[in-house]
Design a protein around this motif. Structure first.
Motif, PDB file in Angstrom:
ATOM      1  N   ILE A  53      38.899  44.254  47.244  1.00  0.00           N
ATOM      2  CA  ILE A  53      38.571  43.933  46.137  1.00  0.00           C
ATOM      3  C   ILE A  53      37.396  42.887  46.112  1.00  0.00           C
ATOM      4  O   ILE A  53      37.400  41.981  46.748  1.00  0.00           O
ATOM      5  CB  ILE A  53      39.725  43.162  45.150  1.00  0.00           C
ATOM      6  CG1 ILE A  53      40.858  43.999  45.094  1.00  0.00           C
ATOM      7  CG2 ILE A  53      39.424  42.583  43.871  1.00  0.00           C
ATOM      8  CD1 ILE A  53      42.288  43.176  44.816  1.00  0.00           C
ATOM      9  N   ALA A  54      36.489  43.213  45.247  1.00  0.00           N
ATOM     10  CA  ALA A  54      35.008  42.426  45.281  1.00  0.00           C
ATOM     11  C   ALA A  54      34.707  42.328  43.805  1.00  0.00           C
ATOM     12  O   ALA A  54      34.943  43.090  42.903  1.00  0.00           O
ATOM     13  CB  ALA A  54      34.036  43.114  46.168  1.00  0.00           C
ATOM     14  N   GLY A  55      33.494  41.353  43.465  1.00  0.00           N
ATOM     15  CA  GLY A  55      32.936  41.294  42.477  1.00  0.00           C
ATOM     16  C   GLY A  55      31.518  41.460  42.508  1.00  0.00           C
ATOM     17  O   GLY A  55      30.998  42.457  43.091  1.00  0.00           O
ATOM     18  N   ASP A 112      43.426  32.930  42.062  1.00  0.00           N
ATOM     19  CA  ASP A 112      44.757  33.709  42.356  1.00  0.00           C
ATOM     20  C   ASP A 112      44.701  34.951  42.761  1.00  0.00           C
ATOM     21  O   ASP A 112      45.691  35.254  43.512  1.00  0.00           O
ATOM     22  CB  ASP A 112      45.654  33.546  40.795  1.00  0.00           C
ATOM     23  CG  ASP A 112      45.849  32.265  40.218  1.00  0.00           C
ATOM     24  OD1 ASP A 112      46.031  31.093  41.071  1.00  0.00           O
ATOM     25  OD2 ASP A 112      45.988  31.951  39.187  1.00  0.00           O
ATOM     26  N   LEU A 113      43.751  35.622  42.152  1.00  0.00           N
ATOM     27  CA  LEU A 113      43.698  37.095  42.566  1.00  0.00           C
ATOM     28  C   LEU A 113      43.408  37.143  43.909  1.00  0.00           C
ATOM     29  O   LEU A 113      43.765  37.959  44.854  1.00  0.00           O
ATOM     30  CB  LEU A 113      42.439  37.742  41.685  1.00  0.00           C
ATOM     31  CG  LEU A 113      42.306  39.223  41.810  1.00  0.00           C
ATOM     32  CD1 LEU A 113      43.218  40.178  41.450  1.00  0.00           C
ATOM     33  CD2 LEU A 113      40.949  39.528  41.157  1.00  0.00           C
ATOM     34  N   ALA A 114      42.272  36.375  44.456  1.00  0.00           N
ATOM     35  CA  ALA A 114      42.000  36.174  45.794  1.00  0.00           C
ATOM     36  C   ALA A 114      43.046  35.911  46.687  1.00  0.00           C
ATOM     37  O   ALA A 114      43.237  36.487  47.858  1.00  0.00           O
ATOM     38  CB  ALA A 114      40.505  35.414  46.098  1.00  0.00           C
ATOM     39  N   LEU A 115      43.860  34.952  46.385  1.00  0.00           N
ATOM     40  CA  LEU A 115      44.895  34.480  47.181  1.00  0.00           C
ATOM     41  C   LEU A 115      46.071  35.316  47.324  1.00  0.00           C
ATOM     42  O   LEU A 115      46.773  35.424  48.267  1.00  0.00           O
ATOM     43  CB  LEU A 115      45.489  33.044  46.504  1.00  0.00           C
ATOM     44  CG  LEU A 115      44.600  31.785  46.826  1.00  0.00           C
ATOM     45  CD1 LEU A 115      44.997  30.581  46.229  1.00  0.00           C
ATOM     46  CD2 LEU A 115      44.362  31.562  48.277  1.00  0.00           C
ATOM     47  N   ALA A 116      46.152  36.376  46.263  1.00  0.00           N
ATOM     48  CA  ALA A 116      47.312  37.591  46.255  1.00  0.00           C
ATOM     49  C   ALA A 116      46.823  38.260  47.444  1.00  0.00           C
ATOM     50  O   ALA A 116      47.902  39.098  47.699  1.00  0.00           O
ATOM     51  CB  ALA A 116      47.453  38.103  44.879  1.00  0.00           C
ATOM     52  N   CYS A 117      45.700  38.587  47.575  1.00  0.00           N
ATOM     53  CA  CYS A 117      45.363  39.320  48.701  1.00  0.00           C
ATOM     54  C   CYS A 117      45.696  39.105  50.095  1.00  0.00           C
ATOM     55  O   CYS A 117      45.849  38.001  50.284  1.00  0.00           O
ATOM     56  CB  CYS A 117      43.697  39.490  48.896  1.00  0.00           C
ATOM     57  SG  CYS A 117      42.966  40.196  47.343  1.00  0.00           S
TER      58      CYS A 117
END
Length: 129
Positions: A53-55, A112-117
């Motif tokens: 997942i990237a931006g 939060d999104l990054a930490l879920a990875c």
């Protein structure tokens, strides 16, 4: 923005790249984006290929859209929180490694999104908050 592109998918043979996109480049986690990401990640789970997942180079994600959230009633805000939790659970239960490739700002719900990875790879210009 009903026709705004919410993300892009690239699917080389060995992994899937899910790139957050937005017209303003901040990749805010609107209700539409959260629902679309959850649906896509649940569908991609069927392939069992690693997911990145990237931006973009300036924003992984600025987090929730505060303009949108400020307009929500209490019940709608509770529902939005549940939608966010469903997205994080979809990432957490993904059957292959999920990697956050972070450049630029990674704030609030974006963090939060990054930490879920499972893994986070941060560029030198990554800023967390």
């Amino acid at each position: 923005m009903a026709d705004e592109k919410l993300y892009e998918l690239e699917q080389p043979q060995d992994f899937t790249l899910l790139r957050l996109t937005s017209t303003d480049g901040t990749n805010r986690l609107t209700r539409n984006r959260v629902l679309a990401l959850t649906s896509s990640i649940e569908e991609l789970a069927q392939t069992s290929k690693p997911l990145i997942i990237a931006g973009n180079e300036k924003f992984f994600s600025a987090g929730a859209d505060l303009n949108e959230i400020s307009q929500l009633s209490g019940a709608d805000a509770f529902s939005f929180a549940g939608m966010g939790q469903k997205l994080m659970n979809a990432i957490d239960h993904f059957p292959a490694p999920v990697i956050a490739a972070i450049e630029g700002y990674c704030m609030g719900g974006g963090l939060d999104l990054a930490l879920a990875c499972d893994l986070r790879i941060a560029a030198p210009n990554a800023l967390f908050g």
